[in-house]
Design a protein around this motif. Structure first.
Motif, PDB file in Angstrom:
ATOM      1  N   LEU A 111      68.415  71.755  76.727  1.00 17.59           N
ATOM      2  CA  LEU A 111      68.136  70.885  75.584  1.00 17.59           C
ATOM      3  C   LEU A 111      69.306  69.934  75.361  1.00 17.59           C
ATOM      4  O   LEU A 111      69.110  68.732  75.178  1.00 17.59           O
ATOM      5  CB  LEU A 111      67.859  71.708  74.326  1.00 17.59           C
ATOM      6  N   LEU A 112      70.515  70.455  75.411  1.00 20.28           N
ATOM      7  CA  LEU A 112      71.699  69.623  75.219  1.00 20.28           C
ATOM      8  C   LEU A 112      71.810  68.574  76.315  1.00 20.28           C
ATOM      9  O   LEU A 112      71.998  67.390  76.034  1.00 20.28           O
ATOM     10  CB  LEU A 112      72.959  70.489  75.183  1.00 20.28           C
ATOM     11  N   LEU A 113      71.677  68.988  77.581  1.00 18.63           N
ATOM     12  CA  LEU A 113      71.806  68.041  78.685  1.00 18.63           C
ATOM     13  C   LEU A 113      70.712  66.983  78.659  1.00 18.63           C
ATOM     14  O   LEU A 113      70.972  65.802  78.893  1.00 18.63           O
ATOM     15  CB  LEU A 113      71.812  68.780  80.018  1.00 18.63           C
ATOM     16  N   GLY A 114      69.495  67.385  78.357  1.00 18.77           N
ATOM     17  CA  GLY A 114      68.397  66.414  78.276  1.00 18.77           C
ATOM     18  C   GLY A 114      68.605  65.402  77.162  1.00 18.77           C
ATOM     19  O   GLY A 114      68.378  64.200  77.339  1.00 18.77           O
ATOM     20  N   THR A 115      69.050  65.881  76.018  1.00 16.04           N
ATOM     21  CA  THR A 115      69.282  64.988  74.890  1.00 16.04           C
ATOM     22  C   THR A 115      70.460  64.062  75.157  1.00 16.04           C
ATOM     23  O   THR A 115      70.398  62.864  74.881  1.00 16.04           O
ATOM     24  CB  THR A 115      69.520  65.801  73.607  1.00 16.04           C
TER      25      THR A 115
ATOM     26  N   VAL B 190      59.286  75.416  70.285  1.00 14.10           N
ATOM     27  CA  VAL B 190      59.124  74.267  69.386  1.00 14.10           C
ATOM     28  C   VAL B 190      60.454  73.529  69.267  1.00 14.10           C
ATOM     29  O   VAL B 190      61.496  74.155  69.054  1.00 14.10           O
ATOM     30  CB  VAL B 190      58.664  74.737  67.984  1.00 14.10           C
ATOM     31  N   VAL B 191      60.399  72.193  69.391  1.00 10.70           N
ATOM     32  CA  VAL B 191      61.573  71.360  69.146  1.00 10.70           C
ATOM     33  C   VAL B 191      61.209  70.348  68.063  1.00 10.70           C
ATOM     34  O   VAL B 191      60.286  69.549  68.228  1.00 10.70           O
ATOM     35  CB  VAL B 191      62.052  70.617  70.410  1.00 10.70           C
ATOM     36  N   LEU B 192      61.917  70.423  66.942  1.00 13.62           N
ATOM     37  CA  LEU B 192      61.778  69.415  65.893  1.00 13.62           C
ATOM     38  C   LEU B 192      62.586  68.199  66.318  1.00 13.62           C
ATOM     39  O   LEU B 192      63.742  68.337  66.734  1.00 13.62           O
ATOM     40  CB  LEU B 192      62.319  69.944  64.566  1.00 13.62           C
ATOM     41  N   VAL B 193      61.999  67.021  66.210  1.00 13.48           N
ATOM     42  CA  VAL B 193      62.688  65.775  66.542  1.00 13.48           C
ATOM     43  C   VAL B 193      62.807  64.990  65.238  1.00 13.48           C
ATOM     44  O   VAL B 193      61.800  64.590  64.658  1.00 13.48           O
ATOM     45  CB  VAL B 193      61.923  64.971  67.613  1.00 13.48           C
ATOM     46  N   VAL B 194      64.042  64.798  64.783  1.00 19.66           N
ATOM     47  CA  VAL B 194      64.257  64.142  63.493  1.00 19.66           C
ATOM     48  C   VAL B 194      64.634  62.679  63.736  1.00 19.66           C
ATOM     49  O   VAL B 194      65.563  62.369  64.480  1.00 19.66           O
ATOM     50  CB  VAL B 194      65.349  64.854  62.669  1.00 19.66           C
ATOM     51  N   GLN B 195      63.907  61.828  63.073  1.00 21.92           N
ATOM     52  CA  GLN B 195      64.030  60.386  63.249  1.00 21.92           C
ATOM     53  C   GLN B 195      65.352  59.819  62.750  1.00 21.92           C
ATOM     54  O   GLN B 195      66.074  60.457  62.003  1.00 21.92           O
ATOM     55  CB  GLN B 195      62.901  59.701  62.478  1.00 21.92           C
ATOM     56  N   GLU B 196      65.595  58.569  63.138  1.00 22.00           N
ATOM     57  CA  GLU B 196      66.665  57.771  62.552  1.00 22.00           C
ATOM     58  C   GLU B 196      66.131  57.216  61.230  1.00 22.00           C
ATOM     59  O   GLU B 196      65.023  57.541  60.838  1.00 22.00           O
ATOM     60  CB  GLU B 196      66.997  56.599  63.486  1.00 22.00           C
TER      61      GLU B 196
ATOM     62  N   GLY C 112      68.212  65.449  66.472  1.00 23.72           N
ATOM     63  CA  GLY C 112      68.048  64.310  65.575  1.00 23.72           C
ATOM     64  C   GLY C 112      69.018  63.207  65.917  1.00 23.72           C
ATOM     65  O   GLY C 112      70.075  63.453  66.494  1.00 23.72           O
ATOM     66  N   PHE C 113      68.639  62.017  65.579  1.00 27.74           N
ATOM     67  CA  PHE C 113      69.404  60.832  65.936  1.00 27.74           C
ATOM     68  C   PHE C 113      69.892  60.133  64.674  1.00 27.74           C
ATOM     69  O   PHE C 113      69.117  59.907  63.751  1.00 27.74           O
ATOM     70  CB  PHE C 113      68.519  59.885  66.755  1.00 27.74           C
ATOM     71  N   CYS C 114      71.167  59.788  64.634  1.00 29.99           N
ATOM     72  CA  CYS C 114      71.768  59.045  63.524  1.00 29.99           C
ATOM     73  C   CYS C 114      71.553  59.832  62.218  1.00 29.99           C
ATOM     74  O   CYS C 114      72.092  60.912  62.067  1.00 29.99           O
ATOM     75  CB  CYS C 114      71.206  57.632  63.477  1.00 29.99           C
ATOM     76  N   TRP C 115      70.757  59.322  61.290  1.00 25.96           N
ATOM     77  CA  TRP C 115      70.439  60.054  60.061  1.00 25.96           C
ATOM     78  C   TRP C 115      69.899  61.440  60.425  1.00 25.96           C
ATOM     79  O   TRP C 115      70.239  62.441  59.791  1.00 25.96           O
ATOM     80  CB  TRP C 115      69.411  59.270  59.242  1.00 25.96           C
TER      81      TRP C 115
ATOM     82  N   LYS D  37      67.295  78.464  67.025  1.00 27.05           N
ATOM     83  CA  LYS D  37      67.962  78.926  68.242  1.00 27.05           C
ATOM     84  C   LYS D  37      68.889  77.873  68.841  1.00 27.05           C
ATOM     85  O   LYS D  37      69.835  78.215  69.538  1.00 27.05           O
ATOM     86  CB  LYS D  37      66.925  79.323  69.298  1.00 27.05           C
ATOM     87  N   ALA D  38      68.600  76.585  68.628  1.00 32.57           N
ATOM     88  CA  ALA D  38      69.421  75.522  69.211  1.00 32.57           C
ATOM     89  C   ALA D  38      69.318  74.268  68.350  1.00 32.57           C
ATOM     90  O   ALA D  38      68.258  73.967  67.814  1.00 32.57           O
ATOM     91  CB  ALA D  38      68.971  75.215  70.636  1.00 32.57           C
ATOM     92  N   GLY D  39      70.422  73.546  68.242  1.00 29.31           N
ATOM     93  CA  GLY D  39      70.452  72.289  67.527  1.00 29.31           C
ATOM     94  C   GLY D  39      71.350  71.302  68.245  1.00 29.31           C
ATOM     95  O   GLY D  39      72.452  71.653  68.629  1.00 29.31           O
ATOM     96  N   VAL D  40      70.849  70.083  68.463  1.00 27.38           N
ATOM     97  CA  VAL D  40      71.632  69.067  69.155  1.00 27.38           C
ATOM     98  C   VAL D  40      71.553  67.767  68.363  1.00 27.38           C
ATOM     99  O   VAL D  40      70.467  67.270  68.104  1.00 27.38           O
ATOM    100  CB  VAL D  40      71.106  68.828  70.587  1.00 27.38           C
ATOM    101  N   ALA D  41      72.707  67.249  68.003  1.00 27.94           N
ATOM    102  CA  ALA D  41      72.779  65.940  67.337  1.00 27.94           C
ATOM    103  C   ALA D  41      73.618  65.044  68.236  1.00 27.94           C
ATOM    104  O   ALA D  41      74.840  65.026  68.135  1.00 27.94           O
ATOM    105  CB  ALA D  41      73.402  66.070  65.950  1.00 27.94           C
ATOM    106  N   PRO D  42      72.970  64.355  69.173  1.00 28.13           N
ATOM    107  CA  PRO D  42      73.724  63.566  70.159  1.00 28.13           C
ATOM    108  C   PRO D  42      74.460  62.399  69.524  1.00 28.13           C
ATOM    109  O   PRO D  42      74.013  61.834  68.542  1.00 28.13           O
ATOM    110  CB  PRO D  42      72.641  63.073  71.117  1.00 28.13           C
ATOM    111  N   LEU D  43      75.581  62.072  70.112  1.00 30.85           N
ATOM    112  CA  LEU D  43      76.317  60.892  69.681  1.00 30.85           C
ATOM    113  C   LEU D  43      75.636  59.673  70.274  1.00 30.85           C
ATOM    114  O   LEU D  43      75.120  59.701  71.373  1.00 30.85           O
ATOM    115  CB  LEU D  43      77.756  60.964  70.174  1.00 30.85           C
ATOM    116  N   ARG D  44      75.656  58.620  69.529  1.00 31.73           N
ATOM    117  CA  ARG D  44      75.050  57.386  70.004  1.00 31.73           C
ATOM    118  C   ARG D  44      76.144  56.335  70.071  1.00 31.73           C
ATOM    119  O   ARG D  44      76.741  55.993  69.068  1.00 31.73           O
ATOM    120  CB  ARG D  44      73.943  56.944  69.075  1.00 31.73           C
TER     121      ARG D  44
END
Length: 191
Positions: A19-23, A76-82, A163-166, A182-189
């Motif tokens: 999940l981290l690598l894909g994001t 399940v992966v929640l995708v949180v918008q900008e 999630g991205f940005c916001w 189980k996992a959370g990724v907030a990638p830097l943009r």
């Protein structure tokens, strides 16, 4: 060897590293900017993708959902918008995750305050986003997880969020809110 959340014995478990690598790869692609102006769009063939209604306190909110056309008990992966809402890129992220075998779902978290996808610029979007209380967002994400397990074909015990940005901020808040995550990724943009 015992199974852990990052090394699931189940074929569709949330794997933190994947999940981290894909994001991160998706964010790098956005940051590196393609030489051509063509937009990358993930095909929905073989997927069930589109908007669904999520029951929440006081009504329903729309959410974009993508999942493999077959299979049950998907992680399940929640995708949180900008702040720009559940736009084409967020929908594409859901389809990319679905191609990897996940039920990916992006709820429209500003719906009660306004549809930001119809607003002309960031100056008109900011006041809408400022009115969205964190407690409402946490409840809406909880409702989305419940829907995913009840009607979406997902296994809400195998739950991740990105999630991205916001949405990155919301990712960390939700990680503190939901002990079952189980996992959370907030990638830097990088822009």
């Amino acid at each position: 060897m015992a199974s852990t959340p990052s090394d699931s014995a189940a074929p569709q478990g949330i794997r933190r590293r994947e999940l981290l690598l894909g994001t991160l790869a998706a964010c790098f692609a956005v940051a590196a900017r393609p030489i051509s102006a063509a937009t990358i769009t993930t095909d929905s063939g073989g997927l069930t993708a589109g908007f669904v209604s999520i029951p929440v306190d006081g009504g329903t909110i729309p959410a974009y959902r993508a999942r493999p056309a077959t299979g049950t008990n998907l992680a399940v992966v929640l995708v949180v918008q900008e702040i720009f809402g559940v736009h084409a890129y967020i929908q594409d992220v859901c389809r990319r995750l679905a191609r990897l075998g996940y039920l990916a779902i992006a709820p429209s978290l500003f719906e009660r305050q306004g549809d930001v996808t119809k607003l002309p610029d960031i100056a008109s979007i900011r006041p809408v986003v400022a009115k969205v209380p964190d407690a409402q967002v946490m409840n809406d994400l909880d409702a989305t997880v419940a829907w995913a397990g009840r009607e979406g074909g997902g296994d809400s015990r195998r739950l991740g969020i990105t999630g991205f940005c916001w949405g990155g901020r919301i990712t960390w808040l939700y990680a503190a809110h939901n002990p079952n995550l189980k996992a959370g990724v907030a990638p830097l943009r990088v822009v």
